[in-house]
Design a protein around this motif. Structure first.
Motif, PDB file in Angstrom:
ATOM      1  N   THR A 130     -58.131  77.823  75.970  1.00 36.49           N
ATOM      2  CA  THR A 130     -57.565  78.786  76.920  1.00 36.49           C
ATOM      3  C   THR A 130     -56.181  78.322  77.367  1.00 36.49           C
ATOM      4  OG1 THR A 130     -59.776  79.321  77.747  1.00 36.49           O
ATOM      5  CG2 THR A 130     -57.914  79.955  79.140  1.00 36.49           C
ATOM      6  N   GLN A 156     -63.810  76.469  72.897  1.00 36.02           N
ATOM      7  CA  GLN A 156     -63.088  77.547  73.579  1.00 36.02           C
ATOM      8  C   GLN A 156     -61.739  77.001  74.047  1.00 36.02           C
ATOM      9  OE1 GLN A 156     -64.102  80.719  73.811  1.00 36.02           O
ATOM     10  NE2 GLN A 156     -62.322  81.375  74.947  1.00 36.02           N
ATOM     11  N   SER A 206     -53.342  79.141  80.106  1.00 35.04           N
ATOM     12  CA  SER A 206     -53.017  79.828  81.362  1.00 35.04           C
ATOM     13  C   SER A 206     -51.525  80.164  81.317  1.00 35.04           C
ATOM     14  CB  SER A 206     -53.330  78.928  82.561  1.00 35.04           C
ATOM     15  OG  SER A 206     -52.934  79.568  83.759  1.00 35.04           O
ATOM     16  N   ALA A 250     -57.381  83.417  75.749  1.00 38.19           N
ATOM     17  CA  ALA A 250     -58.446  82.526  75.276  1.00 38.19           C
ATOM     18  C   ALA A 250     -58.918  82.915  73.884  1.00 38.19           C
ATOM     19  CB  ALA A 250     -59.618  82.575  76.252  1.00 38.19           C
ATOM     20  N   ASN A 255     -54.908  84.488  81.504  1.00 35.12           N
ATOM     21  CA  ASN A 255     -55.492  83.588  80.514  1.00 35.12           C
ATOM     22  C   ASN A 255     -55.512  84.258  79.151  1.00 35.12           C
ATOM     23  OD1 ASN A 255     -55.992  81.493  82.290  1.00 35.12           O
ATOM     24  ND2 ASN A 255     -58.026  82.250  82.814  1.00 35.12           N
TER      25      ASN A 255
END
Length: 179
Positions: free
Chosen positions: A152, A150, A154, A63, A61
């Motif tokens: 993120t 937030q 992947s 982020a 991840n």
């Protein structure tokens, strides 16, 4: 000559009498108008550059807290709703890497900063491969707002070294449903 002199005095006396009458009884009601023109509504994300990750045999991840800024200077009080959507992350590099799908990018809306007396409601968390409502304000709300979101990504296992770029589209619409 004496006849012209009293005529002069009589004219001056008449002007003085008119000035006196005008000062005591004349008034007027004049209308003063001001126009306020409609401004704009804007919404955009700041700090949208994700940190780098190293190539790995495991999913990773990347982020970052992003700041959504919203400015409603429309002067309509209609309320608004902000949605966000991201495109696929297109590979740009020397090693024939594979694009990362938009469904791998997700958000979690967080803290909202609003003008005194104004309320804005955070939207839902989720993947941005489809438009997601990030922030909503009800009717009679104008002003500048901000929200920490937030974000993120992947990154799939065995992603090749390079840069992956996507477009984050932010849309603000008037009068959110249910307001």
């Amino acid at each position: 000559m004496s006849t012209s002199r009293p005529t002069k005095i009589l004219v001056v006396g008449s002007v003085a009498a008119l000035a006196f009458v005008g000062a005591t009884g004349a008034s007027a009601a004049d209308e003063v108008t001001a126009t306020v023109t409609q401004g704009a509504r804007t919404a955009s994300f700041l700090n949208a550059a994700l940190p780098a990750v190293s190539s790995s045999h495991s999913d990773q991840n990347s982020a970052i807290p992003m700041t959504l800024t919203v400015d409603d200077s429309s002067g309509t009080g209609a309320g608004w709703s902000v949605t966000a959507k991201v495109s696929d992350f297109l590979y740009d590099g020397d090693y024939n890497g594979t694009d990362i799908p938009a469904s791998n990018f997700s958000i979690v809306p967080g803290t909202v900063s609003a003008p005194d007396g104004a309320v804005a409601v955070p939207g839902a968390s989720g993947s941005l491969d489809q438009p997601v409502t990030v922030l909503t304000a009800s009717k009679s709300v104008n002003g500048a707002f901000s929200q920490v979101v937030q974000g993120t990504l992947s990154v799939p296992a065995d992603s090749f070294a390079g840069t992956y770029k996507a477009t984050l589209t932010t849309t603000i619409s008037a009068a959110p449903s249910g307001s």
